[in-house]
Scaffold this motif. Structure first.
Motif, PDB file in Angstrom:
ATOM      1  N   SER A 197       0.828  -1.214   0.000  1.00  0.00           N
ATOM      2  CA  SER A 197       0.000   0.000   0.000  1.00  0.00           C
ATOM      3  C   SER A 197       0.855   1.254   0.000  1.00  0.00           C
ATOM      4  O   SER A 197       0.538   2.231  -0.695  1.00  0.00           O
ATOM      5  N   LYS A 198       1.950   1.237   0.778  1.00  0.00           N
ATOM      6  CA  LYS A 198       2.833   2.399   0.828  1.00  0.00           C
ATOM      7  C   LYS A 198       3.538   2.618  -0.507  1.00  0.00           C
ATOM      8  O   LYS A 198       3.717   3.755  -0.954  1.00  0.00           O
ATOM      9  N   VAL A 199       3.967   1.526  -1.140  1.00  0.00           N
ATOM     10  CA  VAL A 199       4.629   1.641  -2.446  1.00  0.00           C
ATOM     11  C   VAL A 199       3.665   2.238  -3.472  1.00  0.00           C
ATOM     12  O   VAL A 199       4.022   3.149  -4.230  1.00  0.00           O
ATOM     13  N   ILE A 200       2.440   1.747  -3.497  1.00  0.00           N
ATOM     14  CA  ILE A 200       1.439   2.283  -4.423  1.00  0.00           C
ATOM     15  C   ILE A 200       1.210   3.770  -4.156  1.00  0.00           C
ATOM     16  O   ILE A 200       1.177   4.600  -5.079  1.00  0.00           O
ATOM     17  N   GLU A 201       1.078   4.119  -2.890  1.00  0.00           N
ATOM     18  CA  GLU A 201       0.802   5.507  -2.509  1.00  0.00           C
ATOM     19  C   GLU A 201       1.910   6.449  -2.952  1.00  0.00           C
ATOM     20  O   GLU A 201       1.654   7.471  -3.613  1.00  0.00           O
ATOM     21  N   VAL A 202       3.164   6.117  -2.602  1.00  0.00           N
ATOM     22  CA  VAL A 202       4.259   7.038  -2.914  1.00  0.00           C
ATOM     23  C   VAL A 202       4.555   7.078  -4.411  1.00  0.00           C
ATOM     24  O   VAL A 202       4.957   8.127  -4.943  1.00  0.00           O
ATOM     25  N   CYS A 203       4.354   5.961  -5.100  1.00  0.00           N
ATOM     26  CA  CYS A 203       4.588   5.955  -6.551  1.00  0.00           C
ATOM     27  C   CYS A 203       3.551   6.817  -7.265  1.00  0.00           C
ATOM     28  O   CYS A 203       3.882   7.614  -8.148  1.00  0.00           O
ATOM     29  N   GLU A 204       2.280   6.670  -6.889  1.00  0.00           N
ATOM     30  CA  GLU A 204       1.234   7.460  -7.535  1.00  0.00           C
ATOM     31  C   GLU A 204       1.421   8.946  -7.261  1.00  0.00           C
ATOM     32  O   GLU A 204       1.220   9.782  -8.153  1.00  0.00           O
ATOM     33  N   ILE A 205       1.807   9.301  -6.048  1.00  0.00           N
ATOM     34  CA  ILE A 205       2.046  10.711  -5.716  1.00  0.00           C
ATOM     35  C   ILE A 205       3.169  11.286  -6.570  1.00  0.00           C
ATOM     36  O   ILE A 205       3.141  12.462  -6.948  1.00  0.00           O
ATOM     37  N   ASN A 206       4.142  10.443  -6.906  1.00  0.00           N
ATOM     38  CA  ASN A 206       5.325  10.911  -7.644  1.00  0.00           C
ATOM     39  C   ASN A 206       5.276  10.592  -9.140  1.00  0.00           C
ATOM     40  O   ASN A 206       6.310  10.538  -9.805  1.00  0.00           O
ATOM     41  N   GLY A 207       4.082  10.355  -9.651  1.00  0.00           N
ATOM     42  CA  GLY A 207       3.903  10.261 -11.095  1.00  0.00           C
ATOM     43  C   GLY A 207       4.157   8.918 -11.728  1.00  0.00           C
ATOM     44  O   GLY A 207       4.233   8.811 -12.959  1.00  0.00           O
ATOM     45  N   ILE A 208       4.300   7.860 -10.927  1.00  0.00           N
ATOM     46  CA  ILE A 208       4.443   6.512 -11.480  1.00  0.00           C
ATOM     47  C   ILE A 208       3.067   5.864 -11.495  1.00  0.00           C
ATOM     48  O   ILE A 208       2.443   5.688 -10.451  1.00  0.00           O
ATOM     49  N   GLU A 209       2.590   5.516 -12.658  1.00  0.00           N
ATOM     50  CA  GLU A 209       1.248   4.934 -12.786  1.00  0.00           C
ATOM     51  C   GLU A 209       1.246   3.497 -12.254  1.00  0.00           C
ATOM     52  O   GLU A 209       2.165   2.718 -12.520  1.00  0.00           O
ATOM     53  N   VAL A 210       0.211   3.168 -11.484  1.00  0.00           N
ATOM     54  CA  VAL A 210       0.045   1.821 -10.952  1.00  0.00           C
ATOM     55  C   VAL A 210      -1.252   1.236 -11.504  1.00  0.00           C
ATOM     56  O   VAL A 210      -2.321   1.802 -11.314  1.00  0.00           O
ATOM     57  N   VAL A 211      -1.130   0.118 -12.193  1.00  0.00           N
ATOM     58  CA  VAL A 211      -2.289  -0.549 -12.797  1.00  0.00           C
ATOM     59  C   VAL A 211      -2.596  -1.804 -11.993  1.00  0.00           C
ATOM     60  O   VAL A 211      -1.747  -2.683 -11.852  1.00  0.00           O
ATOM     61  N   ARG A 212      -3.802  -1.867 -11.463  1.00  0.00           N
ATOM     62  CA  ARG A 212      -4.243  -3.077 -10.761  1.00  0.00           C
ATOM     63  C   ARG A 212      -5.073  -3.904 -11.730  1.00  0.00           C
ATOM     64  O   ARG A 212      -6.152  -3.480 -12.137  1.00  0.00           O
TER      65      ARG A 212
END
Length: 239
Positions: free
Chosen positions: A166-181
Motif C-alpha cells: 500500500s505504501k509503495v502504491i501511494e508514494v509511486c502514484e504521488i510521484n507520477g508513477i502509474e500503478v495498474v491493478r
C-alpha cells in the motif's frame, strides 16, 4: 490472525497501518472480539522499551478463547543482503490458493508446502499461481511488475493488502508513477521489463528470476525509483 511489524532504531514502522490491517483480518474472518489501538501501541512500545533490540521484527498474534487474546513477541528476523538488492533474487512459482487472500491468518499446511518448495528450488520466495493460471502474490510478499515505466499488480480483492504494498502504491502514484491493478496471467510473465516483491522485511526487493524467466530488475529505473521512494517514506517514521 497475525501481523509482523518492523522495528528500526527502536521505532515501529507503519504501526497504525498494521493495526488497521489486523483489525480488518479479524472482521473479515468473523472472529469474535476487537482491538484497541492505544493498547496495541502501548504493548508494542513497552516490548521495545524493555528489551535491547534496535532492529528486529515483532509478531502480534490474535485469537479468541472466551475472550480476545493478543500476544506481542519478538521473532527471528531475516532481511535481504545488500547484494540481493543489487542483483535481484530468484523466485519459483507454485499453484497454491489462500483460503481468503485479504485475511492474514496462520495456515500450517500452507507454510509447510512453501518451505518445501523453497528448499527444493533454492528460491528466495514462492510466487503463488491460482488454479486459473493467474498470478496473485508471494507466499509472504506482494509482487509488482514493470511495463513501460508503469507498475502492474494484482487487484486488491485478489491479494493480501500488504502494508508495504500500500505504501509503495501511494508514494509511486504521488510521484507520477502509474500503478495498474489488473489480473496478471502466468503466460505473460515474460513480457514484463522487471519485477519486484514487497514486504515488511523485504522493502522493495528486485526479482532476478521467476522460474526460468530472467529480468534485469535491479537495474530498472522504475524499480530503483520505487525503492528510493519507499525508503524515504520509512525514514519519516524515524523522525
Amino acid at each position: 490472525m497475525y501481523e509482523v511489524i518492523r522495528v528500526i532504531k527502536k521505532s515501529p514502522i507503519f504501526l497504525k497501518e498494521h493495526f488497521e490491517r489486523m483489525r480488518d483480518s479479524i472482521r473479515l474472518s468473523n472472529v469474535e472480539g476487537s482491538l484497541n489501538f492505544d493498547e496495541f501501541q502501548n504493548s508494542i512500545e513497552l516490548l521495545i522499551k524493555e528489551n535491547n533490540f534496535e532492529n528486529c521484527n515483532i509478531r502480534v498474534s490474535y485469537y479468541y478463547d472466551n475472550e480476545p487474546v493478543v500476544l506481542f513477541y519478538f521473532i527471528e528476523s531475516h532481511y535481504p543482503a545488500k547484494e540481493q538488492f543489487m542483483t535481484g533474487v530468484h523466485t519459483s512459482t507454485a499453484k497454491i490458493n489462500r483460503n481468503n487472500p485479504n485475511v492474514k491468518a496462520f495456515q500450517k499446511s500452507f507454510k509447510e508446502k512453501v518451505e518445501e518448495i523453497i528448499r527444493n528450488t533454492k528460491a528466495y520466495e514462492v510466487i503463488l499461481i491460482n488454479n486459473d493460471d493467474t498470478v496473485s502474490e508471494g507466499s509472504k510478499s506482494n509482487i509488482f511488475f514493470v511495463k513501460s515505466n508503469k507498475l502492474v499488480t494484482a487487484p486488491d480483492e485478489a491479494v493480501l493488502l500488504g502494508v508495504t504494498r500500500s505504501k509503495v502504491i501511494e508514494v509511486c502514484e504521488i510521484n507520477g508513477i502509474e500503478v495498474v491493478r489488473r489480473i496478471v496471467k502466468y503466460n505473460e510473465l515474460d513480457s514484463f521489463d522487471a519485477a519486484f516483491i514487497t514486504g515488511t522485511s523485504n522493502d522493495v526487493l528486485p526479482v532476478k528470476t521467476i522460474d526460468d524467466i530472467i529480468y534485469n530488475s535491479a537495474d530498472n529505473d522504475t524499480v530503483k525509483k520505487a525503492l528510493e521512494l519507499y525508503l524515504a517514506e520509512m525514514r519519516k517514521e524515524n523522525n
